[in-house]
Design a protein around this motif. Structure first.
Motif: not given
Length: 231
Positions: A93-97
């Motif tokens: 979950x270490x993501x960003x748009x």
């Protein structure tokens, strides 16, 4: 957010995972590295690189997004990125748009926090310290903690292959460290430009970002103090 699950081979992005041997020092018990490093059976050393983690954090600085670093890309506290680590981070979950900027080779969507970056740092520091111990061989036991830290941090910063390269690396520095010739070791981290300004040799080898010059100055200062008999 749960701990990052990562195999030891995924962390060994700077050196050959097959050559990795059981580390001599223990690491904090985090589930993502506990099994791989066998922390329950690891010997407790006199020297512990994690005592110097704040120094390394200061040298590296924290960046929550991927950034260009010596021909590749890093994130957090200088963690070198490769597709495997990137995918594991995404899976946790270490993501960003964010952006699909092509120059970031697909890493632009990563967004990490200081907690997980600290865990990655600890694991890589232990790996780097054990690699430094293997480089030094029998001479390792005769070094004081300052010298061990310098060796470990250089391996962490540059990577094993670049640091030990016989042509572009630091064979004379490594030999000086084995001989405890601190003055020569300090000189091997220096070079002078045409205006006789002292600069860091390993800065020019691509191991540091421009703002990291203080790291070289710090190591040179510590070595010069060792040469004077100062702690």
């Amino acid at each position: 957010m749960e701990d990052l699950n990562i195999n030891n081979e995924d962390i060994l992005v700077e050196s050959d995972a097959a050559a990795y041997t059981q580390p001599s020092q223990s690491v904090p018990q985090n589930t993502f590295i506990e099994d791989e490093l066998n922390t329950n059976n690891a010997a407790v050393p006199t020297f512990n690189i994690l005592d110097y983690r704040d120094d390394v954090m200061g040298f590296e600085g924290f960046r929550e997004r991927a950034y260009p670093d010596a021909g590749g890309f890093s994130i957090g506290y200088g963690e070198r990125l490769n597709p495997t680590i990137a995918n594991i981070l995404r899976g946790q979950g270490y993501i960003d748009d964010y952006s699909n900027e092509p120059t970031y080779l697909g890493f632009a969507d990563l967004l990490v926090d200081e907690n997980i970056s600290g865990k990655l740092l600890d694991s890589k520091l232990v790996q780097s310290s054990n690699e430094a111990e293997r480089i030094m061989g029998d001479a390792w036991g005769g070094l004081d903690d300052t010298a061990k830290f310098i060796m470990s941090d250089l391996v962490y910063n540059m990577g094993l292959d670049k640091f030990t390269d016989k042509e572009k690396g630091f064979p004379k520095f490594i030999q000086a460290m084995k001989d405890k010739d601190w003055a020569l070791a300090a000189e091997e981290l220096k070079w002078k430009d045409k205006d006789k300004n002292v600069l860091s040799k390993y800065y020019t080898a691509g191991g540091l970002a421009p703002e990291g010059t203080d790291r070289a100055d710090s190591h040179i200062y510590m070595l010069e103090n060792l040469a004077k008999g100062m702690p």
